[in-house]
Design an enzyme around this catalytic site. Structure first.
Site, PDB file in Angstrom:
ATOM      1  N   HIS A 136       9.042   2.837   9.188  1.00 19.82           N
ATOM      2  CA  HIS A 136       8.842   1.909  10.299  1.00 19.82           C
ATOM      3  C   HIS A 136       7.617   2.352  11.106  1.00 19.82           C
ATOM      4  O   HIS A 136       7.484   3.526  11.433  1.00 19.82           O
ATOM      5  CB  HIS A 136      10.086   1.877  11.193  1.00 19.82           C
ATOM      6  CG  HIS A 136       9.967   0.885  12.304  1.00 19.82           C
ATOM      7  ND1 HIS A 136      10.106  -0.478  12.108  1.00 19.82           N
ATOM      8  CD2 HIS A 136       9.677   1.041  13.622  1.00 19.82           C
ATOM      9  CE1 HIS A 136       9.922  -1.109  13.247  1.00 19.82           C
ATOM     10  NE2 HIS A 136       9.656  -0.209  14.187  1.00 19.82           N
TER      11      HIS A 136
ATOM     12  N   SER B 275       7.864   6.364  11.591  1.00 16.97           N
ATOM     13  CA  SER B 275       9.122   7.071  11.370  1.00 16.97           C
ATOM     14  C   SER B 275       9.655   6.710   9.989  1.00 16.97           C
ATOM     15  O   SER B 275       9.593   5.556   9.582  1.00 16.97           O
ATOM     16  CB  SER B 275      10.168   6.659  12.411  1.00 16.97           C
ATOM     17  OG  SER B 275       9.673   6.841  13.722  1.00 16.97           O
TER      18      SER B 275
ATOM     19  N   ARG C 117      22.181 -14.710   3.675  1.00 18.59           N
ATOM     20  CA  ARG C 117      21.778 -13.311   3.512  1.00 18.59           C
ATOM     21  C   ARG C 117      22.726 -12.605   2.553  1.00 18.59           C
ATOM     22  O   ARG C 117      22.307 -11.762   1.752  1.00 18.59           O
ATOM     23  CB  ARG C 117      21.828 -12.585   4.865  1.00 18.59           C
ATOM     24  CG  ARG C 117      20.661 -12.898   5.771  1.00 18.59           C
ATOM     25  CD  ARG C 117      20.608 -11.937   6.958  1.00 18.59           C
ATOM     26  NE  ARG C 117      19.738 -12.471   7.995  1.00 18.59           N
ATOM     27  CZ  ARG C 117      18.417 -12.380   7.991  1.00 18.59           C
ATOM     28  NH1 ARG C 117      17.793 -11.751   7.014  1.00 18.59           N
ATOM     29  NH2 ARG C 117      17.699 -12.907   8.952  1.00 18.59           N
TER      30      ARG C 117
ATOM     31  N   ARG D 113      12.941  -8.098   5.359  1.00 19.76           N
ATOM     32  CA  ARG D 113      14.189  -8.844   5.516  1.00 19.76           C
ATOM     33  C   ARG D 113      15.240  -7.951   6.167  1.00 19.76           C
ATOM     34  O   ARG D 113      15.342  -6.766   5.821  1.00 19.76           O
ATOM     35  CB  ARG D 113      14.741  -9.310   4.150  1.00 19.76           C
ATOM     36  CG  ARG D 113      13.827 -10.219   3.368  1.00 19.76           C
ATOM     37  CD  ARG D 113      13.677 -11.582   3.968  1.00 19.76           C
ATOM     38  NE  ARG D 113      14.946 -12.298   4.133  1.00 19.76           N
ATOM     39  CZ  ARG D 113      15.048 -13.422   4.846  1.00 19.76           C
ATOM     40  NH1 ARG D 113      13.999 -13.936   5.442  1.00 19.76           N
ATOM     41  NH2 ARG D 113      16.213 -14.025   4.942  1.00 19.76           N
TER      42      ARG D 113
ATOM     43  N   ASP E  70      16.667  -0.551  12.159  1.00 19.53           N
ATOM     44  CA  ASP E  70      15.695   0.480  12.546  1.00 19.53           C
ATOM     45  C   ASP E  70      16.352   1.603  13.344  1.00 19.53           C
ATOM     46  O   ASP E  70      15.688   2.292  14.114  1.00 19.53           O
ATOM     47  CB  ASP E  70      14.534  -0.124  13.366  1.00 19.53           C
ATOM     48  CG  ASP E  70      13.721  -1.133  12.563  1.00 19.53           C
ATOM     49  OD1 ASP E  70      13.639  -0.993  11.331  1.00 19.53           O
ATOM     50  OD2 ASP E  70      13.166  -2.068  13.179  1.00 19.53           O
TER      51      ASP E  70
ATOM     52  N   THR F 266      20.855   2.697   7.987  1.00 20.98           N
ATOM     53  CA  THR F 266      22.262   2.507   8.347  1.00 20.98           C
ATOM     54  C   THR F 266      22.390   1.048   8.798  1.00 20.98           C
ATOM     55  O   THR F 266      21.372   0.359   8.940  1.00 20.98           O
ATOM     56  CB  THR F 266      22.674   3.465   9.481  1.00 20.98           C
ATOM     57  OG1 THR F 266      21.919   3.135  10.646  1.00 20.98           O
ATOM     58  CG2 THR F 266      22.450   4.921   9.103  1.00 20.98           C
TER      59      THR F 266
ATOM     60  N   SER G 144       0.835  -1.208   0.000  1.00 22.27           N
ATOM     61  CA  SER G 144       0.000   0.000   0.000  1.00 22.27           C
ATOM     62  C   SER G 144       0.873   1.262   0.000  1.00 22.27           C
ATOM     63  O   SER G 144       0.483   2.288  -0.567  1.00 22.27           O
ATOM     64  CB  SER G 144      -0.978   0.006   1.169  1.00 22.27           C
ATOM     65  OG  SER G 144      -0.306   0.150   2.396  1.00 22.27           O
TER      66      SER G 144
ATOM     67  N   ASN H 270      13.794   3.901   4.845  1.00 26.65           N
ATOM     68  CA  ASN H 270      12.880   2.880   5.373  1.00 26.65           C
ATOM     69  C   ASN H 270      11.736   3.579   6.097  1.00 26.65           C
ATOM     70  O   ASN H 270      11.905   4.664   6.647  1.00 26.65           O
ATOM     71  CB  ASN H 270      13.624   1.955   6.352  1.00 26.65           C
ATOM     72  CG  ASN H 270      12.726   0.850   6.882  1.00 26.65           C
ATOM     73  OD1 ASN H 270      11.945   0.260   6.122  1.00 26.65           O
ATOM     74  ND2 ASN H 270      12.804   0.567   8.162  1.00 26.65           N
TER      75      ASN H 270
HETATM   76  C1  GAR Z   1       3.953  -0.657   6.792  1.00 29.53           C
HETATM   77  O1  GAR Z   1       3.093  -0.340   7.856  1.00 29.53           O
HETATM   78  C2  GAR Z   1       5.388  -0.406   7.175  1.00 29.53           C
HETATM   79  O2  GAR Z   1       5.540   0.650   8.079  1.00 29.53           O
HETATM   80  C3  GAR Z   1       5.756  -1.704   7.823  1.00 29.53           C
HETATM   81  O3  GAR Z   1       5.108  -2.697   7.048  1.00 29.53           O
HETATM   82  C4  GAR Z   1       3.913  -2.157   6.505  1.00 29.53           C
HETATM   83  C5  GAR Z   1       3.864  -2.477   5.024  1.00 29.53           C
HETATM   84  O4  GAR Z   1       2.615  -2.161   4.484  1.00 29.53           O
HETATM   85  N1  GAR Z   1       7.172  -1.909   7.822  1.00 29.53           N
HETATM   86  C6  GAR Z   1       7.825  -2.590   8.751  1.00 29.53           C
HETATM   87  O5  GAR Z   1       7.265  -3.127   9.687  1.00 29.53           O
HETATM   88  C7  GAR Z   1       9.324  -2.644   8.573  1.00 29.53           C
HETATM   89  N2  GAR Z   1       9.947  -3.288   9.672  1.00 29.53           N
HETATM   90  P1  GAR Z   1       2.419  -2.089   2.897  1.00 29.53           P
HETATM   91  O6  GAR Z   1       3.011  -3.370   2.300  1.00 29.53           O
HETATM   92  O7  GAR Z   1       0.934  -2.033   2.705  1.00 29.53           O
HETATM   93  O8  GAR Z   1       3.112  -0.866   2.381  1.00 29.53           O
END
Ligand code: GAR
Length: 210
Positions: free
Chosen positions: A109, A136, A65, A91, A145, A141, A13, A107
């Site tokens: 978060h 956020s 990885r 990942r 997170d 880096t 999304s 990123n």
């Molecule tokens: C989002 O809420 C994003 O902040 C989170 O995954 C979701 C993805 O939604 N990201 C993390 O948790 C990263 N550690 P989306 O696929 O609908 O964009």
């Protein structure tokens, strides 16, 4: 225009929000590539529908990885990508990969970092009895997170809040905030310098609160 790549693992999304924004900003940036580590990610359909090149690099096909990240790096370098946008990419990345794209990778978060790194952030905010939560956007880096925050957006936690309703509220804000920060990067208004965010041409405190 800057060439950006969006990395996803699922619904996409946030990718959709950036696709929609790109259509409005036309020549500021192009989404040159969408990479998913999961073949069933719905975001791949969104990208195809928008005519964007997609690539599935299935992490289960790689022994380590390092090998997985090397393959991604190869593809991103080949496409001459200026900015890597992690949008629900689930990942953990190697030090080598994060170093390679240092200052060129964002990123998003779903928490008010430094609170709640990792997973299940909405549940943890609720269980802690927090009255506010949010998202956020940060430069990536090597620290998970932990990169310098560019922008945060807050949402209130109501008394009857559920994990699902909270997630929905955060998502709504994400879809506004992420395209904004992608634009800033492409307009060269933000830069990672000495592990800090430097904002150009705008009087902003860091991190900016939406
Ligand atoms: C989002 O809420 C994003 O902040 C989170 O995954 C979701 C993805 O939604 N990201 C993390 O948790 C990263 N550690 P989306 O696929 O609908 O964009």
């Amino acid at each position: 225009p800057k060439k950006i790549a969006v990395l996803i693992s699922g619904n996409g999304s946030n990718l959709q929000a950036i696709i929609d924004d790109q259509a409005k900003t036309s020549d500021l940036y192009v989404i040159a590539l969408v990479i998913s580590n999961r073949p069933d990610a719905y975001g791949l359909e969104r990208a195809k529908k928008a005519g964007i090149a997609t690539l599935c690099i299935d992490h289960t096909d790689y022994a380590s990885r390092e090998e997985f990240d090397t393959q991604m790096q190869l593809q991103l370098d080949q496409a001459k990508i200026d900015l890597v946008v992690l949008a629900g990419f689930m990942r953990i990345l190697t030090q080598g990969f994060t170093q390679h794209f240092l200052g060129k990778m964002l990123n998003i978060h779903p928490s008010l970092l430094p609170k709640y790194t990792g997973l299940h952030t909405h549940k943890r905010a609720l269980e802690a009895g927090d009255t506010e939560h949010g998202l956020s956007i940060h430069f990536v880096t090597p620290e998970l997170d932990g990169g310098p925050v560019i922008l945060q957006a807050k949402v209130a936690i109501e008394n009857d809040e559920t994990e699902q309703s909270l997630q929905q509220k955060v998502h709504q804000q994400e879809h506004i905030a992420y395209p904004l920060v992608v634009r800033w990067f492409c307009e060269e208004r933000i830069q990672l310098i000495d592990n800090r965010v430097v904002y150009f041409g705008q009087q902003l405190q860091q991190p900016l609160l939406l």
